[in-house]
Design an enzyme around this catalytic site. Structure first.
Site, short mmCIF file in Angstrom:
data_model
loop_
_atom_site.label_atom_id
_atom_site.label_comp_id
_atom_site.label_asym_id
_atom_site.label_seq_id
_atom_site.Cartn_x
_atom_site.Cartn_y
_atom_site.Cartn_z
N GLY A 1 5.40 15.09 2.72
CA GLY A 1 6.50 14.13 2.52
C GLY A 1 7.36 14.54 1.33
O GLY A 1 6.84 14.91 0.29
N ARG B 1 5.33 19.02 8.11
CA ARG B 1 3.87 18.97 8.16
C ARG B 1 3.49 19.87 9.34
O ARG B 1 3.78 19.55 10.48
CB ARG B 1 3.38 17.54 8.36
CG ARG B 1 3.68 16.66 7.14
CD ARG B 1 2.99 15.28 7.23
NE ARG B 1 3.07 14.58 5.96
CZ ARG B 1 3.82 13.50 5.73
NH1 ARG B 1 4.54 12.99 6.70
NH2 ARG B 1 3.84 12.93 4.55
N ASP C 1 -1.72 16.25 -1.52
CA ASP C 1 -3.07 16.80 -1.32
C ASP C 1 -3.23 17.57 0.00
O ASP C 1 -3.95 18.57 0.04
CB ASP C 1 -4.14 15.72 -1.47
CG ASP C 1 -3.90 14.52 -0.56
OD1 ASP C 1 -2.85 14.47 0.11
OD2 ASP C 1 -4.78 13.64 -0.52
N THR D 1 4.79 13.84 -4.85
CA THR D 1 4.64 12.77 -3.86
C THR D 1 4.95 11.45 -4.54
O THR D 1 4.61 11.26 -5.71
CB THR D 1 3.22 12.70 -3.25
OG1 THR D 1 3.04 11.42 -2.62
CG2 THR D 1 2.11 12.86 -4.28
N ASP E 1 3.51 8.78 -3.96
CA ASP E 1 2.32 7.90 -3.95
C ASP E 1 1.52 7.92 -5.26
O ASP E 1 0.71 7.03 -5.49
CB ASP E 1 1.37 8.31 -2.81
CG ASP E 1 2.04 8.22 -1.45
OD1 ASP E 1 3.01 7.46 -1.31
OD2 ASP E 1 1.59 8.94 -0.53
N ASP F 1 -1.03 9.70 -5.99
CA ASP F 1 -2.43 9.58 -5.58
C ASP F 1 -3.20 10.88 -5.78
O ASP F 1 -4.13 11.18 -5.03
CB ASP F 1 -2.50 9.14 -4.10
CG ASP F 1 -1.80 10.12 -3.16
OD1 ASP F 1 -1.06 11.01 -3.65
OD2 ASP F 1 -2.00 10.01 -1.94
N ARG G 1 0.67 5.07 1.11
CA ARG G 1 -0.42 5.53 1.99
C ARG G 1 -1.68 4.70 1.74
O ARG G 1 -1.64 3.50 1.95
CB ARG G 1 -0.68 7.03 1.78
CG ARG G 1 -1.31 7.68 3.00
CD ARG G 1 -1.53 9.16 2.75
NE ARG G 1 -0.29 9.91 2.77
CZ ARG G 1 0.27 10.40 3.87
NH1 ARG G 1 -0.28 10.22 5.03
NH2 ARG G 1 1.39 11.08 3.80
O1 F6P Z 1 3.04 10.43 1.14
C1 F6P Z 1 4.32 9.92 1.05
C2 F6P Z 1 4.55 8.89 2.13
O2 F6P Z 1 5.88 8.41 2.00
C3 F6P Z 1 3.56 7.73 2.14
O3 F6P Z 1 3.83 6.75 1.16
C4 F6P Z 1 3.70 7.23 3.55
O4 F6P Z 1 2.52 6.59 3.99
C5 F6P Z 1 3.95 8.50 4.34
O5 F6P Z 1 4.42 9.47 3.41
C6 F6P Z 1 4.93 8.37 5.47
O6 F6P Z 1 4.96 9.58 6.14
P1 F6P Z 1 6.08 10.00 7.22
O7 F6P Z 1 7.25 10.51 6.44
O8 F6P Z 1 5.41 11.08 8.00
O9 F6P Z 1 6.42 8.78 7.99
#
Ligand code: F6P
Length: 328
Positions: free
Chosen positions: A15, A76, A107, A130, A132, A134, A176
């Site tokens: 992300g 990803r 991670d 990120t 998050d 985390d 997340r």
């Molecule tokens: O890890 C960053 C994040 O924005 C999280 O907060 C969220 O759960 C996830 O990515 C959303 O992912 P995507 O962009 O694949 O919808």
């Protein structure tokens, strides 16, 4: 410095987060400063497999420190999870004469880097990016501070309409599996309740608290809900439950979603990204490998990538208590 690294590859993965561009800029310029070449790898591991590389000079990264998103794009990659995909990626790096990698991501991206390093023995270093926050091994990840400010600004606006209509709002925020964005933005925005996955408040206590709010004269309320929280399963079921049990409340839901990942990075994130980028390049040149750059008590530190991948972060209990006290 102590290695024969002549060309590094830098990429963003997973992300995106505000401040990733500032980190790219810092990596590219630190490489130029130390007279080594730098290739940008587009779309993370996906672009590595396809050999989607571009030579970056100090001037290629002009005017990006203030930009959200990532100029290198992000992805990803499913193919990189297979041995064949990783072999193709390695072949592309050899062809481009890339000696070492700087991974800007979370991670999942670091896990890919660790597997790759073990298989092909190419030096890798991680920069935590990120929203998050985390990742074990750093107090702050790039993008977190900006996301907090974005969320606080959004909740301030929701509060205007909430109080005009005397409504209760459930505001779902990202994060997340962790509640750092919810807790910190919740306290910053003066939320009445903050629901995080690390602490199970329970539906009964939530109802009690909302009832008390009404009884003590509050006409509107904001409850911040981390997306990973399981109280009432999800934010919409929470709304239904509260509306069914507290007839005096008119409830609305606002899911902030991906706007939390956008926007110009805050000054804090730009400075953090700049420091991390320089530290990453210099650490690689000093011979460090399989590590992540972090900031602990405002000092730049290195920790094993493995900790970043397997470790976990703790919710701030003191801040949870502060929130409880201030929502009296
Ligand atoms: O890890 C960053 C994040 O924005 C999280 O907060 C969220 O759960 C996830 O990515 C959303 O992912 P995507 O962009 O694949 O919808």
């Amino acid at each position: 410095m102590g290695t024969d690294i002549k060309k590094i590859g830098v990429f963003t993965s997973g992300g995106d987060a505000p401040g990733m561009n500032a980190a790219i800029r810092a990596v590219v310029r630190a490489a130029a400063y130390h007279k080594i070449d730098c290739l940008g790898i587009y779309r993370g591991y996906e672009g590595m497999i396809e050999g989607d590389f571009k030579h970056l000079t100090a001037r290629s990264v002009n005017n990006i420190i203030n930009k959200g998103g990532t100029i290198l794009k992000s992805a990803r990659s499913v193919a990189f999870r297979t041995p064949e995909g990783r072999q193709q990626a390695y072949d592309q790096l050899v062809k481009a004469e890339i000696d070492a990698l700087v991974i800007i991501g979370g991670d999942g991206s670091f896990h890919g880097g660790m597997v790759f390093q073990n298989e092909f023995n190419i030096p890798v270093i991680g920069i935590p990016g990120t929203i998050d926050n985390d990742i074990d091994g750093t107090n702050y990840t790039i993008g977190y501070d900006t996301a907090l400010n974005t969320v606080v600004e959004a909740i301030d606006k929701i509060r205007d309409t909430a109080s005009s209509h005397r409504r209760l709002f459930f505001v779902e925020v990202m994060g997340r599996d962790v509640g750092h964005i919810a807790l910190n933005a919740g306290v910053g925005a003066g939320a009445e309740e903050i629901l995080v996955p690390e602490e199970d408040l329970g539906l009964d206590r939530l109802l009690e608290s909302l009832k008390r709010s009404k009884d003590t004269g509050k006409s509107s309320s904001i409850v911040v809900v981390a997306e990973g929280d399981k109280t009432g399963n999800n934010v919409f079921e929470l709304r239904d439950y509260v509306e069914a049990h507290l007839k005096e409340y008119e409830v609305r839901v606002s899911v902030l979603g991906h706007m939390q990942r956008g926007g110009a990075p805050s000054c804090y994130d730009r400075v953090l990204a700049s420091r991390m980028g320089v530290k990453a390049v210099e650490s690689l040149l000093e011979g460090h490998n399989n590590v992540m750059v972090g900031t602990i008590n405002n000092q730049m530190v290195l920790s094993p990538l493995e900790n970043a991948v397997k470790g976990s972060t703790q919710i701030n209990h003191e801040l949870l208590r502060v929130s409880d006290i201030l929502t009296i």
